[in-house]
Design a protein around this motif. Structure first.
Motif, PDB file in Angstrom:
ATOM      1  N   VAL A 194       0.842  -1.203   0.000  1.00 33.80           N
ATOM      2  CA  VAL A 194       0.000   0.000   0.000  1.00 33.80           C
ATOM      3  C   VAL A 194       0.873   1.246   0.000  1.00 33.80           C
ATOM      4  O   VAL A 194       0.652   2.173  -0.779  1.00 33.80           O
ATOM      5  N   THR A 247       3.738   1.678  -1.120  1.00 37.30           N
ATOM      6  CA  THR A 247       4.455   1.874  -2.378  1.00 37.30           C
ATOM      7  C   THR A 247       3.499   2.254  -3.513  1.00 37.30           C
ATOM      8  O   THR A 247       3.748   3.193  -4.247  1.00 37.30           O
ATOM      9  N   THR A 272       0.555   3.629  -3.401  1.00 34.93           N
ATOM     10  CA  THR A 272      -0.024   4.960  -3.230  1.00 34.93           C
ATOM     11  C   THR A 272       1.073   6.022  -3.151  1.00 34.93           C
ATOM     12  O   THR A 272       0.770   7.187  -2.949  1.00 34.93           O
ATOM     13  N   THR A 273       2.331   5.628  -3.295  1.00 37.72           N
ATOM     14  CA  THR A 273       3.505   6.517  -3.244  1.00 37.72           C
ATOM     15  C   THR A 273       3.636   7.261  -1.907  1.00 37.72           C
ATOM     16  O   THR A 273       4.257   8.312  -1.846  1.00 37.72           O
ATOM     17  N   GLY A 312       5.101   5.839   0.901  1.00 40.35           N
ATOM     18  CA  GLY A 312       6.495   5.523   1.204  1.00 40.35           C
ATOM     19  C   GLY A 312       6.959   5.955   2.572  1.00 40.35           C
ATOM     20  O   GLY A 312       7.855   6.786   2.694  1.00 40.35           O
ATOM     21  N   ALA A 339       6.121   0.656  -8.098  1.00 38.92           N
ATOM     22  CA  ALA A 339       6.047   2.102  -7.895  1.00 38.92           C
ATOM     23  C   ALA A 339       5.664   2.796  -9.200  1.00 38.92           C
ATOM     24  O   ALA A 339       4.871   3.743  -9.204  1.00 38.92           O
TER      25      ALA A 339
END
Lengths: 253, 253, 253, 253
Positions: free
Chosen positions: C198, C200, C202-203, C205, C224
């Protein structure tokens, strides 16, 4: 001069039915990709020490092919109406974007043979071989569509970018004054704080710098939310640009 | 009063063919950029101690030019039909957005000369010089297009923003109740948890706060995914706004 | 029954010219916002201990007003053609979305008076007061536009969401098999790995979990990059939705 | 052969009014979802040791149903005009995307019964059961719309992707030369630096690698800002794709 004409056709993007020209395009594209993989792989110490010989040989062969391609392009460019004049046409071709990229792609090999260069500069020069990638732009029509969209909307995109920079400068300025007294190490000056500002506005968020005061967090929250707009603006601009470009094409056809 | 008219033309955005007016615009833009770079550079201790004299001198000259520009604008503004009346027109010009920005840009220099200000306030005041950046908005037509799009869609954008805030408040409230018992230090209250909420919804993700319980992670995952919508909504709104604005222009022309 | 009609008008969103109705709307909106700020502020220990009395009093007054509003709405709802029938109309109004939100907004106050509830449940119940925020949806036309766009495109948006979930499951499954042997602590099972997935996709991070093997990093890079599409799809869907909705409006008017 | 026809209808996506076919679709969808949840849950050690028997039994029943479904599909596929020929039609059906997915969904069960496989390969094979998810694509019309949009714009999307890759390679190459001397551990080679590049361009920003030199930060800032365009391009392309697809539909109807 039938041969010259044929070479010109083969060097240019292959038209439907011209199998040899198409195969040549694919050959060059594969050669470019292999070259870039090589540049990347060379930086892995253990790979380079082991395969040094093969890598250097492949590099030499590639440069030879690219040089030949470059020279043939200059020789045959006069078949393009834009560059028809044997001297002035050729000169203006040499300074065109595509030809300059072609030159940049082979220069890193020849420069050290001509000039005496120190080690550091040589290393940077080797990196320039990565620009061989840009030679590929020549072969894609979709690439030209995207290029057109960006060119048509370049003013709006430039303004979005300016808004981003203004936001960045103001946010970093404010954040510097807020956080400097609590975290003098991280937020030591506005340029330093701009590193935080970029990471926040672009939503990268490395997490090496962040505000800890209440006011700082409030500002960071506002900036992060405004960062959404920084994404929404270019997305909207480019969406409407594609719309316009594609409806223009439909009208013409 | 031919001189007054000419000054008015030069101060306004230069029309095609009016070389002097165009050059004056570029001169002011460069002066603004240099000023902003100066404000940023001043916060680097070692630069300021070394070049203090030059920086202060440049600041003084800049303020002089900006003050002159401001006064001339007030003098000549009566040539604009909106501000034609010598008194009321001038007053309403002074309170226009552009003129207020111009005033804000020079005020930080004059205030300490008139009032006795303590050090902390003075430092914040110096920062106000960053607002000189906004003086640049006057010169770009693309900036006005973006301004129009945002103004036309301001209600929809405000609603997107409200949805974001509502989501933020509800998510932070829930997360506070879930994580507070396990991480009482980080998730100590709803306002503290909102710092996590903003970082997650805007996908910045500093990584200084994150849930560790299963339920907390599930909620964070849902919030992060909803955060995608938070980007998609304004992007969609602005895209349709550009579409509408540009098709309006095409009809008029 | 002129009074009943007037009350109905005042409770509904104020039409142009009806000053009293408009002022009532603003009064309710401000009351809602103050209530939500109160719920948030209550969780700050030191604020609650100091201002407990005032907070509780304000809560009581608010609930009184919201209860009165709720009862008057039920009484007067028969003026809406949808809910005209004195009994069945009223019942179907009570179970409408808006009225249920109104009920949820006051229930957390009355429930503990009727039932004996344990402390933990009570705390969650207090949080339910945050749902008062949703009472505000009633007053905005732009909110309804966005609602329409989302409703029209709900199938496409649901598919985007499904693609996201499928991507998440497959990516986390693969990553679990790749990283589990090297980082058995972090990537201990597929559900645990989905937390990385999730963050990664949804960026976001956070940076609390990331692959360290070469293969794992390659997969993370691909995920990504695919995550970009996860943003682009709903943005594109919503953009075309707004376009359609606004062109529909233009035709009608 | 009325039965064969009826089975064909039931297996295909249910048309309006065909209750049995619709219920069968829902049954298969639920079975797929339960299977995927099972694959995920199995990796939780404590769940698997406790419920091993039940999980294995459910897996067996599921494979039985999916196998039956697969065989019946092959038997009845001749009712589709595309696959009308008893032999060649069936063969080309077996190699269609949907049928291959169906095969992949059951193969992980049968392979170990036929071949002797080592433990590691078996574990990866179990994961393949996740591909059962893709069986669901068959049932959604919105999924096909999205598929069409992506297929129509696949060239533009491929170019966006190429730009991303080119940007990634050039950025990582430059960053490697800048940061390598200061952080030789993290930025040890171009492939290693590409891990930073992906995290920055996609705005994930794990925070495990970031530049610390001034020049490195400047480059990272530029790359992060260019990363915005990397999001804006596909969003714009897909938005215009949806527009085109939906206006095409309106014309046809």
């Amino acid at each position: 001069m039938l041969l010259k004409k044929r070479i010109y056709e083969i060097l240019e993007k292959g038209e439907d039915g011209d199998q040899i020209s198409k195969r040549f395009d694919i050959f060059i594209i594969i050669l470019i990709i292999l070259n870039v993989i090589l540049v990347i792989a060379e930086t892995e110490e253990h790979l380079y020490t082991e395969y040094k010989q093969w890598m250097d040989a492949f590099e030499k062969v590639s440069v030879l092919i690219f040089t030949l391609e470059y020279l043939l392009r200059i020789w045959t460019c006069t078949y393009a109406t834009k560059y028809a004049h044997p001297l002035w046409g050729r000169l203006s071709f040499i300074f065109s974007f595509g030809a300059l990229i072609d030159l940049l792609a082979i220069l890193p090999f020849y420069l050290p043979l001509i000039f005496k260069l120190d080690g550091r500069f040589l290393r940077v020069l080797r990196l320039f071989r990565l620009f061989r990638l840009f030679k590929m732009g020549r072969y894609s029509t979709a690439f030209r569509l995207i290029q057109n969209v960006i060119r048509d909307r370049k003013e709006e995109l430039a303004v979005s970018f300016s808004i981003l920079v203004i936001l960045l400068v103001v946010a970093s300025g404010l954040m510097y004054y807020i956080e400097n007294s609590v975290q003098p190490e991280s937020f030591s000056s506005i340029p330093e704080t701009m590193w935080w500002g970029v990471a926040t506005l672009t939503t990268v968020g490395y997490g090496d710098m962040y505000p800890i005061t209440g006011l700082g967090r409030l500002l960071a929250a506002i900036i992060a939310i405004l960062g959404i707009g920084v994404f929404a603006l270019p997305a909207g601009i480019i969406a409407s640009g594609f719309e316009a470009e594609l409806s223009k094409r439909n009208k013409n056809s």
